[in-house]
Motif scaffolding. Structure first.
Motif, PDB file in Angstrom:
ATOM      1  N   ALA A   1       0.826  -1.207   0.000  1.00  0.00           N
ATOM      2  CA  ALA A   1       0.000   0.000   0.000  1.00  0.00           C
ATOM      3  C   ALA A   1       0.861   1.259   0.000  1.00  0.00           C
ATOM      4  N   ARG A   2       1.916   1.269   0.803  1.00  0.00           N
ATOM      5  CA  ARG A   2       2.790   2.450   0.868  1.00  0.00           C
ATOM      6  C   ARG A   2       3.509   2.691  -0.448  1.00  0.00           C
ATOM      7  N   CYS A   3       3.909   1.621  -1.110  1.00  0.00           N
ATOM      8  CA  CYS A   3       4.606   1.783  -2.392  1.00  0.00           C
ATOM      9  C   CYS A   3       3.701   2.444  -3.430  1.00  0.00           C
ATOM     10  N   VAL A   4       2.451   1.992  -3.512  1.00  0.00           N
ATOM     11  CA  VAL A   4       1.527   2.580  -4.485  1.00  0.00           C
ATOM     12  C   VAL A   4       1.229   4.035  -4.116  1.00  0.00           C
ATOM     13  N   THR A   5       1.006   4.298  -2.833  1.00  0.00           N
ATOM     14  CA  THR A   5       0.708   5.664  -2.398  1.00  0.00           C
ATOM     15  C   THR A   5       1.880   6.599  -2.682  1.00  0.00           C
ATOM     16  N   SER A   6       3.094   6.157  -2.379  1.00  0.00           N
ATOM     17  CA  SER A   6       4.269   6.993  -2.635  1.00  0.00           C
ATOM     18  C   SER A   6       4.491   7.239  -4.116  1.00  0.00           C
ATOM     19  N   ALA A   7       4.153   6.250  -4.933  1.00  0.00           N
ATOM     20  CA  ALA A   7       4.366   6.379  -6.376  1.00  0.00           C
ATOM     21  C   ALA A   7       3.341   7.298  -7.028  1.00  0.00           C
ATOM     22  N   LEU A   8       2.106   7.306  -6.532  1.00  0.00           N
ATOM     23  CA  LEU A   8       1.029   8.007  -7.234  1.00  0.00           C
ATOM     24  C   LEU A   8       0.655   9.360  -6.640  1.00  0.00           C
ATOM     25  N   TRP A   9       0.834   9.538  -5.344  1.00  0.00           N
ATOM     26  CA  TRP A   9       0.267  10.724  -4.712  1.00  0.00           C
ATOM     27  C   TRP A   9       1.271  11.856  -4.564  1.00  0.00           C
ATOM     28  N   VAL A  10       0.810  13.061  -4.896  1.00  0.00           N
ATOM     29  CA  VAL A  10       1.416  14.304  -4.429  1.00  0.00           C
ATOM     30  C   VAL A  10       0.303  15.057  -3.715  1.00  0.00           C
ATOM     31  N   SER A  11       0.580  16.246  -3.218  1.00  0.00           N
ATOM     32  CA  SER A  11      -0.424  16.963  -2.450  1.00  0.00           C
ATOM     33  C   SER A  11      -1.658  17.260  -3.302  1.00  0.00           C
ATOM     34  N   ASN A  12      -2.793  16.716  -2.888  1.00  0.00           N
ATOM     35  CA  ASN A  12      -4.108  17.014  -3.476  1.00  0.00           C
ATOM     36  C   ASN A  12      -4.315  16.497  -4.887  1.00  0.00           C
TER      37      ASN A  12
ATOM     38  N   ILE B   1      11.994   9.714  -3.261  1.00  0.00           N
ATOM     39  CA  ILE B   1      13.218  10.445  -3.602  1.00  0.00           C
ATOM     40  C   ILE B   1      13.455  10.431  -5.102  1.00  0.00           C
ATOM     41  N   THR B   2      13.224   9.299  -5.743  1.00  0.00           N
ATOM     42  CA  THR B   2      13.413   9.219  -7.198  1.00  0.00           C
ATOM     43  C   THR B   2      12.449  10.153  -7.917  1.00  0.00           C
ATOM     44  N   HIS B   3      11.207  10.203  -7.461  1.00  0.00           N
ATOM     45  CA  HIS B   3      10.246  11.147  -8.036  1.00  0.00           C
ATOM     46  C   HIS B   3      10.764  12.582  -7.902  1.00  0.00           C
ATOM     47  N   HIS B   4      11.319  12.897  -6.744  1.00  0.00           N
ATOM     48  CA  HIS B   4      11.854  14.248  -6.525  1.00  0.00           C
ATOM     49  C   HIS B   4      12.971  14.561  -7.519  1.00  0.00           C
ATOM     50  N   TYR B   5      13.864  13.628  -7.734  1.00  0.00           N
ATOM     51  CA  TYR B   5      14.942  13.828  -8.710  1.00  0.00           C
ATOM     52  C   TYR B   5      14.381  14.053 -10.113  1.00  0.00           C
ATOM     53  N   LEU B   6      13.418  13.238 -10.494  1.00  0.00           N
ATOM     54  CA  LEU B   6      12.837  13.363 -11.828  1.00  0.00           C
ATOM     55  C   LEU B   6      12.054  14.667 -11.973  1.00  0.00           C
ATOM     56  N   ASP B   7      11.401  15.095 -10.899  1.00  0.00           N
ATOM     57  CA  ASP B   7      10.703  16.381 -10.940  1.00  0.00           C
ATOM     58  C   ASP B   7      11.687  17.523 -11.150  1.00  0.00           C
ATOM     59  N   ARG B   8      12.831  17.468 -10.468  1.00  0.00           N
ATOM     60  CA  ARG B   8      13.857  18.497 -10.653  1.00  0.00           C
ATOM     61  C   ARG B   8      14.375  18.496 -12.079  1.00  0.00           C
ATOM     62  N   LEU B   9      14.619  17.304 -12.598  1.00  0.00           N
ATOM     63  CA  LEU B   9      15.112  17.196 -13.969  1.00  0.00           C
ATOM     64  C   LEU B   9      14.085  17.746 -14.954  1.00  0.00           C
ATOM     65  N   SER B  10      12.820  17.413 -14.746  1.00  0.00           N
ATOM     66  CA  SER B  10      11.764  17.899 -15.621  1.00  0.00           C
ATOM     67  C   SER B  10      11.636  19.408 -15.529  1.00  0.00           C
ATOM     68  N   SER B  11      11.760  19.962 -14.318  1.00  0.00           N
ATOM     69  CA  SER B  11      11.671  21.404 -14.133  1.00  0.00           C
ATOM     70  C   SER B  11      12.819  22.118 -14.838  1.00  0.00           C
ATOM     71  N   ASN B  12      14.019  21.559 -14.736  1.00  0.00           N
ATOM     72  CA  ASN B  12      15.172  22.156 -15.421  1.00  0.00           C
ATOM     73  C   ASN B  12      15.002  22.119 -16.932  1.00  0.00           C
ATOM     74  N   SER B  13      14.469  21.008 -17.437  1.00  0.00           N
ATOM     75  CA  SER B  13      14.252  20.885 -18.871  1.00  0.00           C
ATOM     76  C   SER B  13      13.215  21.879 -19.360  1.00  0.00           C
ATOM     77  N   SER B  14      12.169  22.083 -18.577  1.00  0.00           N
ATOM     78  CA  SER B  14      11.124  23.036 -18.957  1.00  0.00           C
ATOM     79  C   SER B  14      11.670  24.452 -18.968  1.00  0.00           C
ATOM     80  N   SER B  15      12.504  24.776 -17.982  1.00  0.00           N
ATOM     81  CA  SER B  15      13.103  26.112 -17.933  1.00  0.00           C
ATOM     82  C   SER B  15      13.988  26.349 -19.139  1.00  0.00           C
ATOM     83  N   CYS B  16      14.737  25.309 -19.512  1.00  0.00           N
ATOM     84  CA  CYS B  16      15.616  25.428 -20.674  1.00  0.00           C
ATOM     85  C   CYS B  16      14.791  25.657 -21.937  1.00  0.00           C
ATOM     86  N   GLY B  17      13.680  24.942 -22.071  1.00  0.00           N
ATOM     87  CA  GLY B  17      12.829  25.106 -23.236  1.00  0.00           C
ATOM     88  C   GLY B  17      12.215  26.489 -23.298  1.00  0.00           C
ATOM     89  N   LYS B  18      11.849  27.065 -22.133  1.00  0.00           N
ATOM     90  CA  LYS B  18      11.275  28.387 -22.094  1.00  0.00           C
ATOM     91  C   LYS B  18      12.291  29.431 -22.505  1.00  0.00           C
TER      92      LYS B  18
END
Length: 340
Positions: free
Chosen positions: A70-81, A318-335
């Protein structure tokens, strides 16, 4: 009376979140354009026959380690709200070769508490078994209880010389009563589960795969991670096998980003979106066969979050956090490129 209250509570948990379904549905309109698809694969070993049949008590999640699932699925799918609509979770239950797939883009009326998640997993497992399989699972578990009682009696007999006095007539009766109480409790639990789930359709976004081996799943994940374009210069994400001895994950991500000459073109092209796949073990880690297969696959790279062993659910976060940072950096570069 208590059974009726528990039955009503189970029904309320499964349906009370329907009031928020429209909000979740509005948020679940597919992955954002600047996100890769993310696949989280958890290899769950030593799963009991009861758990694979959906026979477990949602009020006692540590038994059978349903809490870990249950914790694995919750951690993988949920962010705030909201739900991560770009993420799919695969819980591979060994040695039964059963996989529960949970698609973030399709789930509805989901709440982040472990008990609700356990009920959703139970519904998925239960709906995937016919009555004969359930009966067979029950008989098998009864046989297991009998064998456990034999070993229990044997262990007790080895301790008997240490005791000052043993009543030879009362000991067998107490053991018989213990087994009878266990069977009654199990039958009552199965009855509650049957009333809660039987005859009801599977839940949106929850899919049960039978006869799903690691090799077959790996082949499918490799095809997802390869993308649709033929650019040999694309150093996009491959399949990551998380362990304590692999290459530092953030260093790998930064190295990937630095090698890309066009940081946003392919991310914004939905047709060429590739998938990032993370494979982890449960609390028991990888088996020898797992390591041999994964490390022998060219597209799998062993990565690490450090030498300290973390919970599987923590590694996912933690892996989600890393990927979010990478995605954010890529979006900034594209902008920045667009502004120029």
């Amino acid at each position: 009376s208590s059974n009726n209250n528990d039955r009503q509570l189970r029904g309320l948990i499964l349906h009370a979140a329907d009031a928020a379904a429209e909000i979740n549905d509005n948020n679940n309109n597919g992955p954002p354009a600047n996100h890769h698809q993310r696949n989280i694969v958890v290899l769950c070993h030593n799963v009991s026959q009861d758990v694979s049949d959906g026979i477990f008590d949602v009020n006692n999640l540590p038994k059978g380690r349903i809490d870990v699932l249950a914790r694995c699925v919750t951690s993988a799918l949920w962010v705030s709200n909201r739900i991560r609509t770009d993420t799919t979770v695969f819980l591979m239950l060994f040695p039964h070769n059963i996989t529960i797939e949970v698609q973030g883009s399709c789930v509805k009326s989901l709440t982040p508490d472990e008990r609700t998640m356990a009920l959703y997993l139970q519904r998925t497992l239960w709906s995937g078994k016919d009555n004969s399989q359930q009966k067979g699972g029950q008989e098998a578990s009864n046989n297991m209880m009998d064998s456990d009682s034999d070993s229990y009696s044997a262990n007790n007999s080895s301790r008997m010389p240490r005791r000052t006095y043993i009543n030879p007539q009362s000991a067998p009766m107490s053991e018989e009563k213990r087994l009878r109480d266990m069977r009654k409790g199990r039958e009552a639990m199965i009855h509650r589960i049957r009333i809660t789930h039987q005859g009801k359709s599977s839940l949106p976004g929850f899919i049960l795969h039978q006869d799903d081996t690691l090799q077959a799943r790996l082949n499918q994940l490799v095809s997802l991670s390869s993308g649709d374009d033929d650019d040999d210069d694309d150093d996009g994400p491959i399949i990551w096998m998380l362990s304590e001895t692999g290459d530092p994950l953030w260093d790998v991500l930064e190295d990937q980003q630095q090698k890309k000459s066009k940081c946003a073109t392919k991310i914004n092209n939905g047709q060429s979106r590739t998938a990032t796949t993370l494979i982890l073990g449960n609390q028991l880690g990888y088996s020898v066969d797992d390591e041999k297969l994964l490390l022998g696959t060219p597209t799998v790279r062993e990565v690490s979050l450090g030498s300290l062993s973390l919970l599987t659910s923590q590694c996912i976060t933690i892996t989600h956090h890393y990927l979010d940072r990478l995605s954010s950096n890529s979006s900034s570069c594209g902008k920045r490129r667009t502004d120029v």
